[in-house]
Design a protein around this motif. Structure first.
Motif, PDB file in Angstrom:
ATOM      1  N   ASP A 220      14.838   4.485   6.020  1.00  0.00           N
ATOM      2  CA  ASP A 220      14.203   3.349   5.357  1.00  0.00           C
ATOM      3  C   ASP A 220      14.597   3.260   3.889  1.00  0.00           C
ATOM      4  O   ASP A 220      14.781   4.282   3.208  1.00  0.00           O
ATOM      5  N   VAL A 221      14.723   2.066   3.422  1.00  0.00           N
ATOM      6  CA  VAL A 221      14.853   1.763   1.992  1.00  0.00           C
ATOM      7  C   VAL A 221      13.780   0.736   1.656  1.00  0.00           C
ATOM      8  O   VAL A 221      13.275   0.030   2.536  1.00  0.00           O
ATOM      9  N   ASN A 222      13.389   0.670   0.413  1.00  0.00           N
ATOM     10  CA  ASN A 222      12.306  -0.228  -0.005  1.00  0.00           C
ATOM     11  C   ASN A 222      12.854  -1.642  -0.158  1.00  0.00           C
ATOM     12  O   ASN A 222      13.139  -2.115  -1.259  1.00  0.00           O
ATOM     13  N   ASP A 223      12.987  -2.309   0.975  1.00  0.00           N
ATOM     14  CA  ASP A 223      13.509  -3.679   0.973  1.00  0.00           C
ATOM     15  C   ASP A 223      12.462  -4.683   1.426  1.00  0.00           C
ATOM     16  O   ASP A 223      12.798  -5.840   1.682  1.00  0.00           O
ATOM     17  N   ASN A 224      11.186  -4.228   1.539  1.00  0.00           N
ATOM     18  CA  ASN A 224      10.114  -5.144   1.959  1.00  0.00           C
ATOM     19  C   ASN A 224       8.976  -5.065   0.945  1.00  0.00           C
ATOM     20  O   ASN A 224       8.372  -3.999   0.763  1.00  0.00           O
ATOM     21  N   PRO A 225       8.617  -6.124   0.292  1.00  0.00           N
ATOM     22  CA  PRO A 225       7.493  -6.118  -0.659  1.00  0.00           C
ATOM     23  C   PRO A 225       6.167  -6.151   0.093  1.00  0.00           C
ATOM     24  O   PRO A 225       6.095  -6.612   1.235  1.00  0.00           O
ATOM     25  N   PRO A 226       5.079  -5.646  -0.507  1.00  0.00           N
ATOM     26  CA  PRO A 226       3.754  -5.711   0.137  1.00  0.00           C
ATOM     27  C   PRO A 226       3.212  -7.131   0.123  1.00  0.00           C
ATOM     28  O   PRO A 226       3.415  -7.881  -0.836  1.00  0.00           O
ATOM     29  N   ARG A 227       2.509  -7.459   1.190  1.00  0.00           N
ATOM     30  CA  ARG A 227       1.923  -8.790   1.304  1.00  0.00           C
ATOM     31  C   ARG A 227       0.532  -8.667   1.943  1.00  0.00           C
ATOM     32  O   ARG A 227       0.361  -8.000   2.959  1.00  0.00           O
ATOM     33  N   PHE A 228      -0.479  -9.316   1.341  1.00  0.00           N
ATOM     34  CA  PHE A 228      -1.818  -9.359   1.927  1.00  0.00           C
ATOM     35  C   PHE A 228      -1.818 -10.325   3.111  1.00  0.00           C
ATOM     36  O   PHE A 228      -1.268 -11.436   3.007  1.00  0.00           O
ATOM     37  N   PRO A 229      -2.433  -9.924   4.238  1.00  0.00           N
ATOM     38  CA  PRO A 229      -2.471 -10.853   5.389  1.00  0.00           C
ATOM     39  C   PRO A 229      -3.269 -12.112   5.101  1.00  0.00           C
ATOM     40  O   PRO A 229      -3.004 -13.148   5.717  1.00  0.00           O
TER      41      PRO A 229
ATOM     42  N   TYR B 197     -20.208 -11.748  -6.577  1.00  0.00           N
ATOM     43  CA  TYR B 197     -19.151 -11.330  -7.512  1.00  0.00           C
ATOM     44  C   TYR B 197     -17.816 -11.753  -6.914  1.00  0.00           C
ATOM     45  O   TYR B 197     -17.635 -11.772  -5.694  1.00  0.00           O
ATOM     46  N   THR B 198     -16.864 -12.084  -7.785  1.00  0.00           N
ATOM     47  CA  THR B 198     -15.512 -12.464  -7.375  1.00  0.00           C
ATOM     48  C   THR B 198     -14.514 -11.544  -8.068  1.00  0.00           C
ATOM     49  O   THR B 198     -14.580 -11.352  -9.299  1.00  0.00           O
ATOM     50  N   LEU B 199     -13.579 -10.991  -7.279  1.00  0.00           N
ATOM     51  CA  LEU B 199     -12.579 -10.058  -7.804  1.00  0.00           C
ATOM     52  C   LEU B 199     -11.190 -10.547  -7.441  1.00  0.00           C
ATOM     53  O   LEU B 199     -10.954 -11.014  -6.322  1.00  0.00           O
ATOM     54  N   ARG B 200     -10.230 -10.444  -8.402  1.00  0.00           N
ATOM     55  CA  ARG B 200      -8.813 -10.701  -8.136  1.00  0.00           C
ATOM     56  C   ARG B 200      -8.122  -9.346  -8.088  1.00  0.00           C
ATOM     57  O   ARG B 200      -8.121  -8.584  -9.060  1.00  0.00           O
ATOM     58  N   ILE B 201      -7.531  -9.028  -6.929  1.00  0.00           N
ATOM     59  CA  ILE B 201      -6.975  -7.697  -6.701  1.00  0.00           C
ATOM     60  C   ILE B 201      -5.475  -7.814  -6.464  1.00  0.00           C
ATOM     61  O   ILE B 201      -5.007  -8.703  -5.733  1.00  0.00           O
ATOM     62  N   GLU B 202      -4.716  -6.920  -7.092  1.00  0.00           N
ATOM     63  CA  GLU B 202      -3.262  -6.885  -6.955  1.00  0.00           C
ATOM     64  C   GLU B 202      -2.859  -5.599  -6.247  1.00  0.00           C
ATOM     65  O   GLU B 202      -3.387  -4.519  -6.538  1.00  0.00           O
ATOM     66  N   ALA B 203      -1.889  -5.710  -5.303  1.00  0.00           N
ATOM     67  CA  ALA B 203      -1.280  -4.563  -4.637  1.00  0.00           C
ATOM     68  C   ALA B 203       0.198  -4.558  -4.971  1.00  0.00           C
ATOM     69  O   ALA B 203       0.878  -5.584  -4.855  1.00  0.00           O
ATOM     70  N   ALA B 204       0.738  -3.420  -5.404  1.00  0.00           N
ATOM     71  CA  ALA B 204       2.138  -3.324  -5.814  1.00  0.00           C
ATOM     72  C   ALA B 204       2.723  -2.018  -5.318  1.00  0.00           C
ATOM     73  O   ALA B 204       2.032  -0.995  -5.248  1.00  0.00           O
ATOM     74  N   ASN B 205       4.043  -2.057  -4.958  1.00  0.00           N
ATOM     75  CA  ASN B 205       4.747  -0.843  -4.557  1.00  0.00           C
ATOM     76  C   ASN B 205       4.900   0.093  -5.751  1.00  0.00           C
ATOM     77  O   ASN B 205       5.150  -0.341  -6.879  1.00  0.00           O
ATOM     78  N   MET B 206       4.764   1.387  -5.467  1.00  0.00           N
ATOM     79  CA  MET B 206       4.900   2.370  -6.542  1.00  0.00           C
ATOM     80  C   MET B 206       6.362   2.737  -6.789  1.00  0.00           C
ATOM     81  O   MET B 206       6.727   3.120  -7.895  1.00  0.00           O
ATOM     82  N   HIS B 207       7.216   2.634  -5.761  1.00  0.00           N
ATOM     83  CA  HIS B 207       8.634   2.999  -5.896  1.00  0.00           C
ATOM     84  C   HIS B 207       9.478   1.781  -5.531  1.00  0.00           C
ATOM     85  O   HIS B 207       9.667   1.468  -4.354  1.00  0.00           O
ATOM     86  N   VAL B 208       9.980   1.099  -6.535  1.00  0.00           N
ATOM     87  CA  VAL B 208      10.753  -0.131  -6.343  1.00  0.00           C
ATOM     88  C   VAL B 208      12.237   0.205  -6.442  1.00  0.00           C
ATOM     89  O   VAL B 208      12.668   0.933  -7.342  1.00  0.00           O
ATOM     90  N   ASP B 209      13.041  -0.308  -5.488  1.00  0.00           N
ATOM     91  CA  ASP B 209      14.497  -0.121  -5.489  1.00  0.00           C
ATOM     92  C   ASP B 209      15.126  -1.312  -6.194  1.00  0.00           C
ATOM     93  O   ASP B 209      14.995  -2.458  -5.730  1.00  0.00           O
ATOM     94  N   PRO B 210      15.820  -1.078  -7.314  1.00  0.00           N
ATOM     95  CA  PRO B 210      16.394  -2.223  -8.059  1.00  0.00           C
ATOM     96  C   PRO B 210      17.391  -3.034  -7.238  1.00  0.00           C
ATOM     97  O   PRO B 210      17.634  -4.213  -7.553  1.00  0.00           O
ATOM     98  N   ARG B 211      17.985  -2.464  -6.203  1.00  0.00           N
ATOM     99  CA  ARG B 211      18.987  -3.206  -5.417  1.00  0.00           C
ATOM    100  C   ARG B 211      18.376  -4.390  -4.672  1.00  0.00           C
ATOM    101  O   ARG B 211      19.090  -5.320  -4.289  1.00  0.00           O
ATOM    102  N   PHE B 212      17.054  -4.312  -4.448  1.00  0.00           N
ATOM    103  CA  PHE B 212      16.434  -5.352  -3.619  1.00  0.00           C
ATOM    104  C   PHE B 212      15.444  -6.207  -4.402  1.00  0.00           C
ATOM    105  O   PHE B 212      14.581  -6.849  -3.813  1.00  0.00           O
ATOM    106  N   LEU B 213      15.557  -6.195  -5.734  1.00  0.00           N
ATOM    107  CA  LEU B 213      14.659  -7.032  -6.536  1.00  0.00           C
ATOM    108  C   LEU B 213      14.862  -8.511  -6.258  1.00  0.00           C
ATOM    109  O   LEU B 213      13.966  -9.328  -6.491  1.00  0.00           O
ATOM    110  N   SER B 214      16.034  -8.836  -5.775  1.00  0.00           N
ATOM    111  CA  SER B 214      16.298 -10.245  -5.493  1.00  0.00           C
ATOM    112  C   SER B 214      15.493 -10.763  -4.317  1.00  0.00           C
ATOM    113  O   SER B 214      15.376 -11.981  -4.125  1.00  0.00           O
TER     114      SER B 214
END
Length: 745
Positions: free
Chosen positions: A214-223, A297-314
């Motif tokens: 596996d390589v980190n080529d898929n960003p996280p997405r909330f369903p 109460y209303t919350l805005r929550i962000e989920a982000a990958n901890m290890h990003v591969d620069p090759r797939f930023l596009s």
């Protein structure tokens, strides 16, 4: 055609070379002349073995033994006088020789890969003498290889890993941009052949499993773009409210995420953390929720990958946002006090009913139900305090004593009027203020002595005082002799001004035979407001002392005992008297306890028996241990006793005098009175117990049931009326009722 000797030798060499190349085996023996080998009556020349190597093909599959070659000696004339012997490696087990002809055969299947050649020894013997006719010599049988082993992969099957999306390189892929998320594993079969280009070649195969790493080529997405959760306001702090997770097709470190609250009105109320195992975002409570204060109460929550591969930023940002709405649900809560701990003070001189302070509680729910107050009596067993159920005002219910209990910690209960199950608790610490209500007294019980040879002004005792009170500025005591003792000629008192005083002698020449004990009353006054005083008596004994002033004996008996009777003799006499008294008491006790046993035979008819009792009894002494009248007379008044563990709400100060009581309620009244006595008895056990009352009653409606005078009555008297007296007389009715005629003596 005849060949010369030279030509024949060349022919033999060519033939041997041909046989070697063609796989055939042939041995030839020739004779060479040299010096004699041995002589036995006639001269013989030495003979030697001469042969080429033997060759045999491996993996022979025939049913008959495989011919290997032939050994022959020129001494052998073919008349059977020579025998051939084979020894060495594999002889007899693998290779056998015909001892008459010298033919060698292989009896087992040979494998060159297991052993490539065998070394053997051959010998020709005279059959009659069993002596060698040729010297023993070694020869080699070589195993010729055939193509019987296919190529093998030593470490198969194989596995290999190739990163997905790998560019073309040494390991070439058939498809461009191979995606692990679409298919992560491929199985390859590889074949290897020998004898390339020739017939009869063998081949071997192995498998290679190629896994796309596996390589980190898929960003996280909330369903979902938003979530909503309902939470009760009673949920404790640090409880989990919700779990959310962003989907990421990658695995391992490439799927690790971090969550954070980036916006909303619950930043200080909630926090989010990540579950390392499931990569979920866990939302927990940081502060207590209150439906009456805020309902959502209303919350805005962000989920982000901890290890990003620069090759797939596009491929896009490797983070995603969602909205979480938390709805607070109302819960019926118990009343809440305005303070967790109330501190109050009251003087121990306060009268009953004095107001000490007020507590306040309210219903936090929107209904705002009225609250009623009470005191948890487990925290106020002696019922020193009362509280107004509506106002929460705490007052004294008993006289207080700081010296008994300086601080009272009580619990106040606040109960909702509409829902009594909702109870809040408040805590009150009541400090009792001291007043000067305890007079001073001696600090200890002094044992004071004065020597017969004491001189005037000699100190015989130093005394001090104590006071149970606790004045703010400390104690100050004043000592003096009482007025009647101020002018005595024996002792005087000196106040040391430090809460102590000294007792001194005023004369000398104290004699025990004149007066052995003196009582000195001392007056002590404290510095309280108002001051209190007490008179304490100091007992002073006159003693016989040694030269150093140490008391030896303080008894005056030596002056009053007869001259001829010592102390030891008196003790012996008293011991004898006590022993005699104990013996007399034991004899009397044993005689009183001696009684004839009563025998009861269930089989006997006891209806007309007269039982005689000749036990005289103890007279009035039998009633001294217990007043039997109390069990027979309901009109005797008894003092009401108060239980110490629980103070009753109603004190039974007096009882009415029973005058005329119907017979049918006499037992009920008797039991009721005993029940009330047990309730207020301080010695009653804290558990249910069986009370036995030997109450005789005032008579029976059946009058006397004795059969002593029945002889004068008609023997055919009808006793059927016994059945009308109820179930208690059923036994008698069965015995005396209508039935077969019975004879009574």
């Amino acid at each position: 055609m005849k060949l010369g000797k030279v030509e024949f030798c060349h022919f033999l060499q060519i033939l041997a070379l041909f046989l070697c190349l063609s796989g055939m085996n042939q041995a030839e023996l020739t004779r060479s002349r040299s010096k004699p080998y041995f002589q036995s009556g006639r001269t013989r020349t030495k003979r030697s073995w001469v042969w080429n190597q033997f060759f045999v093909l491996e993996e022979y599959m025939g049913t008959d033994p495989l011919y290997v070659g032939k050994l022959h000696s020129d001494v052998d004339k073919g008349d059977g006088s020579i025998k051939y012997i084979l020894s060495g490696e594999g002889a007899s087990s693998i290779f056998i020789i015909d001892e008459n002809t010298g033919d060698i055969h292989a009896t087992k299947r040979l494998d060159r890969e297991e052993q490539a050649y065998y070394t053997l020894r051959a010998q020709a013997l005279d059959r009659l003498t069993n002596k060698p006719v040729e010297p023993e010599s070694e020869f080699v049988i070589k195993i010729q290889d055939i193509n019987d082993n296919e190529p093998k992969f030593l470490d198969g099957p194989y596995t290999a890993g190739v990163p997905e999306m790998s560019p073309v390189g040494v390991i070439k892929t058939a498809l461009p941009n191979m995606d692990r998320e679409a298919k992560d594993q491929y199985l390859l079969v590889i074949q290897a052949k020998d004898m390339v280009g020739q017939n009869g070649g063998l081949s071997g195969t192995t498998s290679v499993t190629v896994t796309l790493t596996d390589v980190n080529d898929n960003p996280p997405r909330f369903p979902r773009r938003s979530y909503q959760y309902n939470v009760p306001e009673s949920l404790p702090v640090a409880s989990v409210v919700a779990r959310i997770k962003a989907a990421d097709a990658d695995v391992g470190p490439n799927a690790e995420m971090e969550y954070k609250i980036v916006d909303g009105d619950g930043l200080g109320v909630f926090k989010i953390s990540v579950d390392k195992d499931t990569q979920e975002g866990i939302i927990t409570i940081q502060k207590e929720l209150d439906f009456e204060a805020k309902t959502s109460y209303t919350l805005r929550i962000e989920a982000a990958n901890m290890h990003v591969d620069p090759r797939f930023l596009s491929l896009g940002p490797f983070s995603d946002m969602t909205t979480v709405k938390i709805i607070v649900e109302d819960v019926d809560e118990p009343p809440v006090f305005t303070s967790r701990l109330y501190s109050m003070v009251v003087s121990e001189a306060a009268k009953v009913g004095t107001i000490i302070g007020t507590v306040a509680a309210h219903d936090p729910d929107a209904s705002n139900s009225p609250v009623r107050y009470s005191i948890d009596r487990n925290t106020d067993l002696e019922r020193y305090f009362n509280i107004d159920a509506n106002s929460g005002v705490i007052t004294t219910a008993k006289s207080l004593d700081r010296e008994t209990n300086a601080v009272h910690n009580i619990t106040v209960l606040a109960m909702e009027s509409q829902n009594p199950a909702q109870i809040g608790r408040g805590y009150v610490a009541i400090t009792i203020l001291d007043i000067n209500d305890n007079a001073p007294e001696f600090a200890m019980e002094y044992e004071t002595t004065v020597c017969e040879n004491a001189q005037p002004g000699q100190v015989i005792q130093k005394i001090s005082a104590i006071d149970k009170d606790d004045p703010p500025n400390g104690h100050q005591f004043y000592f003096s002799l009482t007025a009647e003792a101020a002018n005595n000629h024996n002792f005087t008192l000196q106040d040391n001004k430090d809460n102590t005083a000294t007792v001194l002698t005023k004369r000398n020449g104290f004699r025990r035979q004149e007066q052995s004990v003196f009582y000195l009353p001392i007056f002590i006054v404290d510095s309280g407001s108002p001051s209190l005083s007490s008179t304490n008596t100091l007992t002073i004994r006159v003693c016989d002392c040694d030269a150093e002033g140490i008391a030896q004996t303080c008894n005056a008996e030596a002056y009053i005992l007869p001259a001829g009777l010592s102390t030891g003799a008196l003790i012996a006499i008293l011991a004898c008297v006590l022993t005699l008294l104990v013996l007399v008491l034991l004899i009397v006790t044993m005689r009183r306890r001696k009684k004839e046993p009563l025998i009861f035979d269930e089989e006997r008819d006891i209806r007309e028996n007269i039982v005689r009792y000749d036990d005289e009894g103890g007279g009035e002494e039998d009633t001294e241990a217990f007043d039997m009248a109390a069990l027979r007379n309901l009109n005797i008044m008894r003092d009401t006793k108060t239980r110490r563990d629980v103070t009753p709400e109603i004190q039974f100060l007096s009882r009415p005098t029973f005058k005329s009581i119907p017979d049918n309620v006499i037992f009920r009244e008797f039991i009721w009175e005993r029940l009330k006595e047990a309730d207020v008895d301080p010695c009653a056990p804290p558990y249910d117990s069986l009370q036995t009352y030997a109450f005789e009653g005032n008579g029976s409606v059946a009058e006397s049931l004795s059969s002593l005078d029945s002889i004068s009555s008609n023997s055919d008297q009808n006793y059927d009326y016994l059945s009308d007296w109820g179930p208690r007389f059923k036994r008698l009715a069965d015995m005396y009722g209508t039935g077969p005629d019975c004879l009574y003596s």
